[in-house]
Motif scaffolding. Sequence first.
Motif, PDB file in Angstrom:
ATOM      1  N   TRP A 266       0.837  -1.208   0.000  1.00 43.08           N
ATOM      2  CA  TRP A 266       0.000   0.000   0.000  1.00 43.08           C
ATOM      3  C   TRP A 266       0.866   1.250   0.000  1.00 43.08           C
ATOM      4  CZ3 TRP A 266      -4.648   0.724  -1.500  1.00 43.08           C
ATOM      5  CH2 TRP A 266      -5.588  -0.294  -1.392  1.00 43.08           C
ATOM      6  N   LEU A 267       1.945   1.232   0.783  1.00 44.66           N
ATOM      7  CA  LEU A 267       2.846   2.375   0.838  1.00 44.66           C
ATOM      8  C   LEU A 267       3.438   2.659  -0.537  1.00 44.66           C
ATOM      9  CD1 LEU A 267       4.229   4.390   2.808  1.00 44.66           C
ATOM     10  CD2 LEU A 267       6.096   2.749   2.944  1.00 44.66           C
ATOM     11  N   VAL A 268       3.905   1.611  -1.212  1.00 49.62           N
ATOM     12  CA  VAL A 268       4.491   1.769  -2.550  1.00 49.62           C
ATOM     13  C   VAL A 268       3.425   2.245  -3.540  1.00 49.62           C
ATOM     14  CG1 VAL A 268       5.501   0.481  -4.483  1.00 49.62           C
ATOM     15  CG2 VAL A 268       6.347   0.133  -2.159  1.00 49.62           C
ATOM     16  N   LEU A 269       2.220   1.705  -3.441  1.00 50.26           N
ATOM     17  CA  LEU A 269       1.145   2.103  -4.343  1.00 50.26           C
ATOM     18  C   LEU A 269       0.794   3.581  -4.174  1.00 50.26           C
ATOM     19  CD1 LEU A 269      -0.904   0.947  -6.422  1.00 50.26           C
ATOM     20  CD2 LEU A 269      -2.476   0.668  -4.504  1.00 50.26           C
ATOM     21  N   ILE A 270       0.702   4.044  -2.942  1.00 52.19           N
ATOM     22  CA  ILE A 270       0.410   5.458  -2.687  1.00 52.19           C
ATOM     23  C   ILE A 270       1.551   6.335  -3.187  1.00 52.19           C
ATOM     24  CG2 ILE A 270       0.105   7.154  -0.835  1.00 52.19           C
ATOM     25  CD1 ILE A 270      -1.410   4.909   0.686  1.00 52.19           C
ATOM     26  N   TRP A 271       2.797   5.889  -2.982  1.00 48.95           N
ATOM     27  CA  TRP A 271       3.950   6.658  -3.449  1.00 48.95           C
ATOM     28  C   TRP A 271       3.945   6.765  -4.976  1.00 48.95           C
ATOM     29  CZ3 TRP A 271       8.241   5.066  -6.391  1.00 48.95           C
ATOM     30  CH2 TRP A 271       9.252   6.020  -6.510  1.00 48.95           C
TER      31      TRP A 271
ATOM     32  N   SER B 192       1.312   9.213  -6.144  1.00 48.84           N
ATOM     33  CA  SER B 192       1.678  10.614  -5.933  1.00 48.84           C
ATOM     34  C   SER B 192       2.733  11.066  -6.937  1.00 48.84           C
ATOM     35  CB  SER B 192       2.157  10.841  -4.503  1.00 48.84           C
ATOM     36  OG  SER B 192       3.340  10.126  -4.257  1.00 48.84           O
ATOM     37  N   VAL B 193       3.687  10.206  -7.240  1.00 48.60           N
ATOM     38  CA  VAL B 193       4.716  10.548  -8.238  1.00 48.60           C
ATOM     39  C   VAL B 193       4.070  10.724  -9.613  1.00 48.60           C
ATOM     40  CG1 VAL B 193       6.748   9.668  -9.454  1.00 48.60           C
ATOM     41  CG2 VAL B 193       6.616   9.525  -6.967  1.00 48.60           C
ATOM     42  N   ALA B 194       3.144   9.845  -9.962  1.00 55.00           N
ATOM     43  CA  ALA B 194       2.462   9.948 -11.254  1.00 55.00           C
ATOM     44  C   ALA B 194       1.627  11.228 -11.325  1.00 55.00           C
ATOM     45  CB  ALA B 194       1.573   8.731 -11.478  1.00 55.00           C
ATOM     46  N   THR B 195       0.955  11.574 -10.233  1.00 53.53           N
ATOM     47  CA  THR B 195       0.149  12.799 -10.207  1.00 53.53           C
ATOM     48  C   THR B 195       1.038  14.027 -10.390  1.00 53.53           C
ATOM     49  OG1 THR B 195      -1.464  11.744  -8.771  1.00 53.53           O
ATOM     50  CG2 THR B 195      -1.473  14.136  -8.824  1.00 53.53           C
ATOM     51  N   LEU B 196       2.177  14.057  -9.717  1.00 52.99           N
ATOM     52  CA  LEU B 196       3.101  15.178  -9.880  1.00 52.99           C
ATOM     53  C   LEU B 196       3.645  15.235 -11.304  1.00 52.99           C
ATOM     54  CD1 LEU B 196       5.119  15.108  -6.547  1.00 52.99           C
ATOM     55  CD2 LEU B 196       3.610  16.916  -7.370  1.00 52.99           C
ATOM     56  N   GLY B 197       3.908  14.079 -11.896  1.00 52.75           N
ATOM     57  CA  GLY B 197       4.384  14.053 -13.280  1.00 52.75           C
ATOM     58  C   GLY B 197       3.357  14.603 -14.244  1.00 52.75           C
TER      59      GLY B 197
END
Length: 50
Positions: free
Chosen positions: A19-24, A27-32
Amino acid sequence: MTGEPDVQVKKPLWQRLGWLVLIWLASVATLGVAAWLMRLFMAAAGLTTH
């Protein structure tokens, strides 16, 4: 109250880390996507990032 103790079952470590990796990743994809859209709008306005 039923008198039964509150038992919290811990999820396995791999599931919690997943879950931690999925949320990370989300968030990285959203920022991209946000950065890409900003560059798109800047290019449309005649601004470049040379």
